[in-house]
Design a protein around this motif. Sequence first.
Motif, PDB file in Angstrom:
ATOM      1  N   UNK A 184      59.228  43.528  12.625  1.00 32.48           N
ATOM      2  CA  UNK A 184      59.041  44.215  13.899  1.00 32.48           C
ATOM      3  C   UNK A 184      60.349  44.741  14.482  1.00 32.48           C
ATOM      4  N   UNK A 190      66.248  37.923  24.181  1.00 32.32           N
ATOM      5  CA  UNK A 190      66.327  36.469  24.147  1.00 32.32           C
ATOM      6  C   UNK A 190      66.658  35.996  22.735  1.00 32.32           C
ATOM      7  N   UNK A 235      58.782  39.054  18.948  1.00 33.54           N
ATOM      8  CA  UNK A 235      59.760  38.726  17.908  1.00 33.54           C
ATOM      9  C   UNK A 235      60.335  39.982  17.279  1.00 33.54           C
ATOM     10  N   UNK A 276      61.849  40.968  25.451  1.00 31.99           N
ATOM     11  CA  UNK A 276      60.851  40.748  26.493  1.00 31.99           C
ATOM     12  C   UNK A 276      60.931  41.873  27.515  1.00 31.99           C
ATOM     13  N   UNK A 317      64.246  37.806  20.290  1.00 36.69           N
ATOM     14  CA  UNK A 317      63.019  38.304  20.901  1.00 36.69           C
ATOM     15  C   UNK A 317      63.373  39.369  21.941  1.00 36.69           C
ATOM     16  N   UNK A 356      60.992  25.968  20.147  1.00 39.90           N
ATOM     17  CA  UNK A 356      62.247  26.708  20.186  1.00 39.90           C
ATOM     18  C   UNK A 356      63.064  26.285  21.409  1.00 39.90           C
ATOM     19  N   UNK A 393      66.264  33.153  16.154  1.00 43.13           N
ATOM     20  CA  UNK A 393      65.337  34.239  16.435  1.00 43.13           C
ATOM     21  C   UNK A 393      65.899  35.139  17.524  1.00 43.13           C
ATOM     22  N   UNK A 403      55.813  41.270  30.418  1.00 42.56           N
ATOM     23  CA  UNK A 403      55.160  40.965  29.140  1.00 42.56           C
ATOM     24  C   UNK A 403      55.723  39.679  28.545  1.00 42.56           C
ATOM     25  N   UNK A 404      55.044  39.205  27.519  1.00 39.94           N
ATOM     26  CA  UNK A 404      55.559  38.057  26.782  1.00 39.94           C
ATOM     27  C   UNK A 404      56.602  38.504  25.777  1.00 39.94           C
ATOM     28  N   UNK A 405      57.426  37.577  25.308  1.00 39.86           N
ATOM     29  CA  UNK A 405      58.445  37.927  24.311  1.00 39.86           C
ATOM     30  C   UNK A 405      57.820  38.411  23.004  1.00 39.86           C
ATOM     31  N   UNK A 436      65.524  28.304  23.889  1.00 43.33           N
ATOM     32  CA  UNK A 436      65.921  29.669  24.222  1.00 43.33           C
ATOM     33  C   UNK A 436      67.227  29.697  25.013  1.00 43.33           C
ATOM     34  N   UNK A 437      67.970  30.785  24.826  1.00 44.00           N
ATOM     35  CA  UNK A 437      69.073  31.083  25.713  1.00 44.00           C
ATOM     36  C   UNK A 437      68.537  31.768  26.966  1.00 44.00           C
ATOM     37  N   UNK A 438      69.441  32.054  27.898  1.00 46.16           N
ATOM     38  CA  UNK A 438      69.026  32.688  29.161  1.00 46.16           C
ATOM     39  C   UNK A 438      68.789  34.175  29.025  1.00 46.16           C
TER      40      UNK A 438
END
Lengths: 113, 114
Positions: free
Chosen positions: B59, B91, B45, B37, B35, B103, B33, B41-43, B105-107
């Motif tokens: 999206x 992300x 997709x 961010x 994302x 999930x 995925x 705010x929140x991530x 996540x990467x940094x």
Amino acid sequence: SQQGEEDPQALSIQEGENATMNCSYKTSINNLQWYRQNSGRGLVHLILIRSNEREKHSGRLRVTLDTSKKSSSLLITASRAADTASYFCATDLGSGNTGKLIFGQGTTLQVKP
Amino acid sequence: EAGVAQSPRYKIIEKRQSVAFWCNPISGHATLYWYQQILGQGPKLLIQFQNNGVVDDSQLPKDRFSAERLKGVDSTLKIQPAKLEDSAVYLCASSVAYPEDGYTFGSGTRLTVV
């Protein structure tokens, strides 16, 4: 659009106290997950609760889910300074576990030593 | 187990320039995925891959954003041309034991468009 809304937006507590964060969502879900994000880092998966579950525990974390009210809460007991982070709820919508997560705006938690 | 790798860590570009982000998911994770961010705010997709196929890109602003996942492993996300509102953290996440493990996540890559 964001599915989940967290409340409060920001929370500041003393070390050792409990922290409670709430999440409300709009449509039916398959599961709801909570993630933590430390400043400048990626998100870390904390806990998942399925739509047919009402409560789950993991260490110092307790999650509840009320599908009739479309809401969830995350309780962190005996908080530590290292718990300082942003916490996000995320919902998986649709039929089956799609893997498509919709995140809320997050709650910023500060734990003072 | 190695985590999700992303590069670069930071990128500053001028508006109308192009930029590309790279992601290497955890070995064996079929689902990937991207994302976006925005600060505070929140991530959100952008796109979901299953192996090298797109599952959901509803999206993704396709007039300027593109993504690919050749050979079902690494993925790149490109923006061309960039706008000021594209300033955000991008992300990458992958999953294998979904939903139990969620999930990973990467940094992220922090993009600033000036």
